[in-house]
Design a protein around this motif. Structure first.
Motif, PDB file in Angstrom:
ATOM      1  N   VAL A 244      57.859  77.535  20.109  1.00 22.22           N
ATOM      2  CA  VAL A 244      57.056  76.574  21.213  1.00 22.22           C
ATOM      3  C   VAL A 244      58.027  76.268  22.385  1.00 22.22           C
ATOM      4  O   VAL A 244      57.955  76.225  23.577  1.00 22.22           O
ATOM      5  CB  VAL A 244      56.281  75.454  20.857  1.00 22.22           C
ATOM      6  CG1 VAL A 244      55.696  74.323  21.837  1.00 22.22           C
ATOM      7  CG2 VAL A 244      55.377  75.800  19.753  1.00 22.22           C
ATOM      8  N   LEU A 245      59.394  75.749  21.885  1.00 22.82           N
ATOM      9  CA  LEU A 245      60.231  75.402  22.995  1.00 22.82           C
ATOM     10  C   LEU A 245      60.846  76.380  23.777  1.00 22.82           C
ATOM     11  O   LEU A 245      61.142  76.403  24.927  1.00 22.82           O
ATOM     12  CB  LEU A 245      61.376  74.793  22.116  1.00 22.82           C
ATOM     13  CG  LEU A 245      61.338  73.285  21.426  1.00 22.82           C
ATOM     14  CD1 LEU A 245      62.182  72.928  20.457  1.00 22.82           C
ATOM     15  CD2 LEU A 245      61.161  72.133  22.621  1.00 22.82           C
ATOM     16  N   SER A 246      60.952  77.581  23.121  1.00 19.81           N
ATOM     17  CA  SER A 246      61.597  78.783  23.825  1.00 19.81           C
ATOM     18  C   SER A 246      60.693  79.647  24.424  1.00 19.81           C
ATOM     19  O   SER A 246      60.998  80.666  25.133  1.00 19.81           O
ATOM     20  CB  SER A 246      62.718  79.395  22.980  1.00 19.81           C
ATOM     21  OG  SER A 246      61.813  80.052  21.724  1.00 19.81           O
ATOM     22  N   CYS A 247      59.388  79.405  24.253  1.00 22.26           N
ATOM     23  CA  CYS A 247      58.336  80.307  24.772  1.00 22.26           C
ATOM     24  C   CYS A 247      58.434  81.802  24.358  1.00 22.26           C
ATOM     25  O   CYS A 247      58.533  82.579  25.249  1.00 22.26           O
ATOM     26  CB  CYS A 247      58.447  80.301  26.416  1.00 22.26           C
ATOM     27  SG  CYS A 247      58.338  78.330  27.111  1.00 22.26           S
ATOM     28  N   VAL A 248      58.789  81.969  23.034  1.00 18.83           N
ATOM     29  CA  VAL A 248      59.156  83.060  22.443  1.00 18.83           C
ATOM     30  C   VAL A 248      57.956  83.427  21.457  1.00 18.83           C
ATOM     31  O   VAL A 248      57.259  82.508  20.881  1.00 18.83           O
ATOM     32  CB  VAL A 248      60.534  83.087  21.630  1.00 18.83           C
ATOM     33  CG1 VAL A 248      60.546  84.267  20.600  1.00 18.83           C
ATOM     34  CG2 VAL A 248      61.530  82.936  22.844  1.00 18.83           C
ATOM     35  N   VAL A 249      57.588  84.589  21.182  1.00 18.23           N
ATOM     36  CA  VAL A 249      56.516  85.247  20.385  1.00 18.23           C
ATOM     37  C   VAL A 249      56.933  85.006  18.907  1.00 18.23           C
ATOM     38  O   VAL A 249      58.161  85.211  18.631  1.00 18.23           O
ATOM     39  CB  VAL A 249      56.132  86.441  20.660  1.00 18.23           C
ATOM     40  CG1 VAL A 249      55.141  87.189  19.855  1.00 18.23           C
ATOM     41  CG2 VAL A 249      55.764  86.637  22.445  1.00 18.23           C
ATOM     42  N   LYS A 250      56.038  84.681  17.998  1.00 19.86           N
ATOM     43  CA  LYS A 250      56.019  84.523  16.482  1.00 19.86           C
ATOM     44  C   LYS A 250      56.933  86.015  16.143  1.00 19.86           C
ATOM     45  O   LYS A 250      56.558  87.164  16.594  1.00 19.86           O
ATOM     46  CB  LYS A 250      54.896  84.481  15.745  1.00 19.86           C
ATOM     47  CG  LYS A 250      55.003  83.951  14.456  1.00 19.86           C
ATOM     48  CD  LYS A 250      53.650  83.571  13.954  1.00 19.86           C
ATOM     49  CE  LYS A 250      53.817  83.151  12.481  1.00 19.86           C
ATOM     50  NZ  LYS A 250      52.823  82.671  11.617  1.00 19.86           N
ATOM     51  N   HIS A 251      57.795  85.891  15.132  1.00 19.58           N
ATOM     52  CA  HIS A 251      58.325  86.872  14.453  1.00 19.58           C
ATOM     53  C   HIS A 251      59.576  87.220  15.087  1.00 19.58           C
ATOM     54  O   HIS A 251      60.398  88.192  14.756  1.00 19.58           O
ATOM     55  CB  HIS A 251      57.672  88.123  14.015  1.00 19.58           C
ATOM     56  CG  HIS A 251      56.250  87.772  13.148  1.00 19.58           C
ATOM     57  ND1 HIS A 251      56.381  87.098  12.068  1.00 19.58           N
ATOM     58  CD2 HIS A 251      54.958  87.779  13.316  1.00 19.58           C
ATOM     59  CE1 HIS A 251      55.436  86.761  11.408  1.00 19.58           C
ATOM     60  NE2 HIS A 251      54.613  87.388  12.287  1.00 19.58           N
ATOM     61  N   TRP A 252      59.749  86.931  16.495  1.00 26.58           N
ATOM     62  CA  TRP A 252      61.085  87.150  17.234  1.00 26.58           C
ATOM     63  C   TRP A 252      62.169  86.165  16.999  1.00 26.58           C
ATOM     64  O   TRP A 252      61.834  84.878  16.576  1.00 26.58           O
ATOM     65  CB  TRP A 252      60.515  87.221  18.916  1.00 26.58           C
ATOM     66  CG  TRP A 252      59.979  88.488  19.167  1.00 26.58           C
ATOM     67  CD1 TRP A 252      58.747  88.845  18.966  1.00 26.58           C
ATOM     68  CD2 TRP A 252      60.536  89.656  19.674  1.00 26.58           C
ATOM     69  NE1 TRP A 252      58.221  89.971  19.423  1.00 26.58           N
ATOM     70  CE2 TRP A 252      59.354  90.744  19.773  1.00 26.58           C
ATOM     71  CE3 TRP A 252      61.660  89.964  20.270  1.00 26.58           C
ATOM     72  CZ2 TRP A 252      59.716  91.700  20.528  1.00 26.58           C
ATOM     73  CZ3 TRP A 252      62.016  91.566  20.884  1.00 26.58           C
ATOM     74  CH2 TRP A 252      60.854  92.202  20.954  1.00 26.58           C
ATOM     75  N   CYS A 253      63.276  86.197  17.640  1.00 27.54           N
ATOM     76  CA  CYS A 253      64.383  85.275  17.364  1.00 27.54           C
ATOM     77  C   CYS A 253      64.328  84.387  18.743  1.00 27.54           C
ATOM     78  O   CYS A 253      64.287  85.082  19.762  1.00 27.54           O
ATOM     79  CB  CYS A 253      65.840  85.957  17.256  1.00 27.54           C
ATOM     80  SG  CYS A 253      66.966  84.770  17.091  1.00 27.54           S
ATOM     81  N   PRO A 254      64.256  83.118  18.585  1.00 25.91           N
ATOM     82  CA  PRO A 254      64.385  82.354  19.884  1.00 25.91           C
ATOM     83  C   PRO A 254      65.875  82.530  20.239  1.00 25.91           C
ATOM     84  O   PRO A 254      65.937  81.817  21.565  1.00 25.91           O
ATOM     85  CB  PRO A 254      63.881  81.009  19.442  1.00 25.91           C
ATOM     86  CG  PRO A 254      64.333  81.060  17.990  1.00 25.91           C
ATOM     87  CD  PRO A 254      63.904  82.237  17.356  1.00 25.91           C
ATOM     88  N   LYS A 255      66.651  82.847  19.826  1.00 27.41           N
ATOM     89  CA  LYS A 255      68.106  82.727  20.156  1.00 27.41           C
ATOM     90  C   LYS A 255      68.550  83.996  20.819  1.00 27.41           C
ATOM     91  O   LYS A 255      69.616  84.133  21.687  1.00 27.41           O
ATOM     92  CB  LYS A 255      69.113  82.427  19.118  1.00 27.41           C
ATOM     93  CG  LYS A 255      68.992  80.939  18.294  1.00 27.41           C
ATOM     94  CD  LYS A 255      69.170  79.785  19.099  1.00 27.41           C
ATOM     95  CE  LYS A 255      70.770  79.730  19.052  1.00 27.41           C
ATOM     96  NZ  LYS A 255      71.269  78.580  19.970  1.00 27.41           N
ATOM     97  N   CYS A 256      68.105  85.144  20.344  1.00 26.16           N
ATOM     98  CA  CYS A 256      68.587  86.442  20.798  1.00 26.16           C
ATOM     99  C   CYS A 256      67.369  87.291  21.100  1.00 26.16           C
ATOM    100  O   CYS A 256      66.414  87.038  20.693  1.00 26.16           O
ATOM    101  CB  CYS A 256      69.599  87.024  19.914  1.00 26.16           C
ATOM    102  SG  CYS A 256      69.108  87.740  18.423  1.00 26.16           S
ATOM    103  N   ILE A 257      67.692  88.488  21.546  1.00 28.12           N
ATOM    104  CA  ILE A 257      66.765  89.712  21.602  1.00 28.12           C
ATOM    105  C   ILE A 257      66.635  90.768  20.872  1.00 28.12           C
ATOM    106  O   ILE A 257      66.078  91.782  21.199  1.00 28.12           O
ATOM    107  CB  ILE A 257      66.819  90.067  23.314  1.00 28.12           C
ATOM    108  CG1 ILE A 257      67.910  90.785  23.336  1.00 28.12           C
ATOM    109  CG2 ILE A 257      66.696  88.942  24.360  1.00 28.12           C
ATOM    110  CD1 ILE A 257      68.265  91.799  24.620  1.00 28.12           C
ATOM    111  N   ALA A 258      66.898  90.301  19.554  1.00 21.16           N
ATOM    112  CA  ALA A 258      67.106  91.606  18.555  1.00 21.16           C
ATOM    113  C   ALA A 258      65.536  91.976  18.408  1.00 21.16           C
ATOM    114  O   ALA A 258      64.625  91.000  18.317  1.00 21.16           O
ATOM    115  CB  ALA A 258      67.549  90.794  17.439  1.00 21.16           C
ATOM    116  N   VAL A 259      65.128  93.383  18.150  1.00 20.63           N
ATOM    117  CA  VAL A 259      63.891  93.663  17.953  1.00 20.63           C
ATOM    118  C   VAL A 259      63.332  93.072  16.748  1.00 20.63           C
ATOM    119  O   VAL A 259      63.721  93.048  15.694  1.00 20.63           O
ATOM    120  CB  VAL A 259      63.862  95.074  17.802  1.00 20.63           C
ATOM    121  CG1 VAL A 259      62.423  95.603  17.704  1.00 20.63           C
ATOM    122  CG2 VAL A 259      64.535  95.811  19.155  1.00 20.63           C
TER     123      VAL A 259
END
Length: 742
Positions: A244-259
């Motif tokens: 929620v904080l990073s506005c990132v989709v579930k199952h992704w990493c909020p710190k890096c863009i690893a697939v």
């Protein structure tokens, strides 16, 4: 109380609880009033608007700037606060060390940025550490869910933040939007709920924005006034909250863009600038599918200078490692593996034996017991921490070797990152433990479809985050979860349950005033001494008072000889002869009175924190014939089992002693699978126990033994306090506490 005062013709200080509350409410110390604002949906509306679009959502908060002033000015912290970032090096080899938050590179870089601005040059950096997490105060009695927001400052040291000494304060209750089932999964409602979260944080923290670029002068706990500049610091949150904080989709990493399908495949770190670039250049569908970003949301950190939410997301030992990788993953995978290999009936028998092994573990200071094993429904973080300490030996013999080694690698990783001080050598050990964990967890690939799991993947970022933020134990969500008890759960229980939030706000405000008043009273010397004129002495079980009586009590007929050997060694420290080889006539004698003790306190430097007074630990070693009036308890120390503690006087000198049974090592190195040393009781050629009386100062600290169970089942009737007498060999449990994990 009233009857006691009446005898002295005195009156109580308060007439009733209302009078007490009025006095507290009138106190100015620690007073930061609650404020409220309402939020409502203002976007496009369909022809038939769902109910949530018309609802107003209240957010209650206290000024975080005023709360920060209270923490900075608290004299309790004057010796445990860092006003400037620092880098610490070991004088012996010039290697870097990380401990408290201000020892990390993030604070150093922020201070460099402040230094470059002539308007803020020379100001002290005050990082605002935030944390939030929904919590339920009661199950099954209606809508009793709350969303507290906590704040601290990065200047106070980790031990202060962990010790719950009011260095972490509640500054808000966030809104929890709800709607009927038919609209709860609408995209518009989900976006509104998340954006309300960010907008609320931005509004609550708005008083800090002006003093992030222009300094203010504040009074500090040491009595000095300093110019300070604030910055948003790390945010403590579990994985769901981090999304929620990073506005990132579930199952992704909020710190890096690893697939997301191959998180451990690596990827560059996310940054505020890179995210803004992607949002401006790419379509929302591409952002979602290829970068795991929700382009419709704006993080609250975008409203503040020098703030990047991706960088500020902190470690989470509790949910990422203890509850996540250990309990939810590996422990659960063992049950799945056994069922897949042995079938339901056989696997249940094995799991039952594992439960009996866990239940059979002997007592140890700070170690929670599991009388029924690990099979219960409501797990807490403390339960998972306790299970980590005893689970590895319990599964050995029932699972493959690589599975045991996977557990060992994970446990070593967890215990290394939990250290109070982390060195460059520790970072190398952390990376090695992670490498071994990734290698040995492959044993589970027959039952686990993927190892691309965000909580396990987070382990790859720990080394970099330690360099940024210092030791992880100062930024763990266990700190905020424990704060739930004092700030949310207990105030709710004390309320009438009708419009409980308002009563909870008042309770928190009163508790803060009482805490501030206590500090002020203590600084004025008003709390010195005690109002108790006498106290009842605790009843102690009578122990033997002579050598003969003690020999009978502990079933050691040769005790008087052992005491004579001990006295000879003490009186003749330079004599290299074995006292047992000396004729009886040449040995000193003591067969008179002595005093027996049920425990002894050991004070030592913790292996995980060897520097200064902060590294001192104190623990009790027990040798009690009837612990808690139920069973005998005899703790183990580095070389043997403590049978009893006693002291006696010889030639006017007091000798504090320990009667022990020696143990001996099995092999010259730790067990390759578990990483733990193995020991066994030592016996003479005639099968009698190898006993000795030693000086109590040679007992360094307690250690914990777990039986080497092998592959055989243990009987259900075996009690945990019988395990040290039942089994013939043991592991020295280095996982009993993170100080002994070396």
């Amino acid at each position: 109380m009233a009857a006691t005062l009446a005898k002295h013709h005195d009156t109580p200080p308060f007439a009733d609880h209302k009078d007490l509350h009025n006095v507290i409410d009138a106190t100015q110390l620690g007073d930061v009033p609650w404020q409220c604002f309402s939020a409502q949906y203002t976007g496009e509306r369909p022809e038939v608007a769902p109910p949530w679009m018309d609802d107003e959502f209240e957010v209650w908060y206290r000024d975080p700037r005023a709360m920060a002033h209270n923490i900075i000015a608290n004299p309790d912290y004057k010796d445990e606060i860092d006003y400037v970032p620092y880098r610490e090096y070991d004088a012996s080899d010039a290697t870097r060390r990380w401990k408290d938050f201000m020892s990390g590179d993030w604070a150093w870089k922020q201070a460099d940025t402040i230094l470059q601005d002539p308007e803020t040059h020379g100001s002290a950096l005050v990082p605002i550490i935030l944390g939030s997490d929904k919590t339920t105060v009661s199950v099954g009695t209606g809508n009793n869910e709350y969303y507290p927001l906590y704040a601290s400052i990065g200047n106070v040291r980790n031990n202060v933040r962990r010790a719950h000494r009011d260095a972490l304060v509640i500054i808000g209750f966030l809104a929890i939007p709800k709607t009927d089932r038919s609209h709860s999964k609408d995209d518009a409602f989900r976006i509104f709920r998340r954006q309300l979260f960010h907008s609320s944080l931005s509004a609550i923290l708005s008083s800090l924005r002006p003093v992030m670029t222009t300094y203010e002068v504040v009074r500090c706990g040491d009595g000095h006034f300093r110019r300070v500049i604030y910055s948003l610091g790390p945010y403590i949150a579990d994985y769901e909250e981090q999304l929620v904080l990073s506005c990132v989709v579930k199952h992704w990493c909020p710190k890096c863009i690893a697939v997301r399908t191959n998180l451990d495949g690596g990827g560059i770190y996310r940054t505020r600038e890179f995210t803004d670039f992607l949002i401006n250049e790419l379509h929302a569908d591409v952002l979602w599918d290829e970068f795991g970003l929700i382009g419709d949301l704006v993080p609250f950190t975008n409203d503040f200078p020098r703030a990047d939410i991706h960088e500020l997301l902190s470690f989470d030992l509790l949910h990422q490692l203890i509850k996540g990788a250990f309990k939810d993953h590996l422990v659960g995978w063992v049950a799945k593996y056994l069922k897949a290999v042995h079938g339901t009936k056989r696997s249940e028998e094995i799991m039952s034996d594992i439960d009996r092994r866990v239940a059979a573990v002997a007592s140890f200071a700070g170690l929670r017991r599991f009388p029924q094993g690990r099979d219960f429904k409501q797990w807490t973080g403390d339960d998972s921490k306790a299970l980590m300490k005893v689970f590895l030996p319990a599964i050995e013999g029932h699972v493959p070797q690589d599975m045991v080694r996977a557990f060992r690698a994970l446990l070593e990783f967890c215990y290394l990152v939990r250290r109070n001080i982390i060195t460059e050598d520790t970072l190398i050990q952390i990376q090695d433990a992670l490498r071994r964990f990734h290698h040995y967890r492959k044993i589970f690939d027959t039952i686990i479809p993927t190892f691309s799991l965000p909580r396990q993947h987070s382990m790859a970022h720990y080394v970099d985050m330690i360099r940024l933020f210092g030791a992880p134990n100062g930024l763990c969500s266990s700190i905020t979860e424990l704060k739930h008890i004092k700030a949310v759960k207990e105030p709710w229980r004390w309320s009438s349950r009708h419009n409980a939030l308002g009563q909870m706000l008042v309770t928190n405000q009163r508790l803060d005033k009482l805490a501030a008043s206590r500090v002020d009273f203590d600084a004025r010397g008003m709390l010195t001494g005690t109002i108790l004129s006498s106290a009842l002495a605790a009843l102690e079980r009578k122990r033997a008072q002579t050598v003969a009586a003690l020999a009978h009590e502990v079933a050691v007929p040769d005790l008087r000889h052992l005491i004579r050997y001990f006295l000879f060694s003490q009186l003749n420290p330079d004599d290299a002869r074995n006292p047992e080889d000396i004729p009886a006539a040449g040995l000193p004698r003591h067969e008179g009175k002595l005093q027996v003790f049920n425990s002894a306190a050991a004070t030592f430097y913790a292996p995980s924190d060897l520097s200064g007074i902060g590294g001192m630990r104190r623990e009790h070693i027990r040798a009690c014939p009837l612990w808690r009036n139920e069973y005998p308890r005899n703790d183990w120390y580095a070389e043997g089992i403590v049978i009893c503690f006693f002291s006696f006087k010889h030639d006017w000198e007091v000798y504090p002693c320990t009667l022990i049974q020696w143990f001996e090592k099995i092999g010259d190195c730790p067990d390759e699978d578990t990483g733990m040393w193995m020991v066994a009781p030592s016996f003479h050629e005639d099968s009698s126990r190898d006993l000795a009386v030693i000086h109590i100062e040679t007992v360094f600290r307690a250690a914990h033994l777990i039986p080497i169970y092998g592959s055989e089942y243990i009987p259900p009737s075996l009690k945990f306090y019988q395990s040290l007498d039942t089994f013939g060999s043991f592991y020295v449990n280095k996982y009993a506490d993170h100080h002994g994990s070396r």
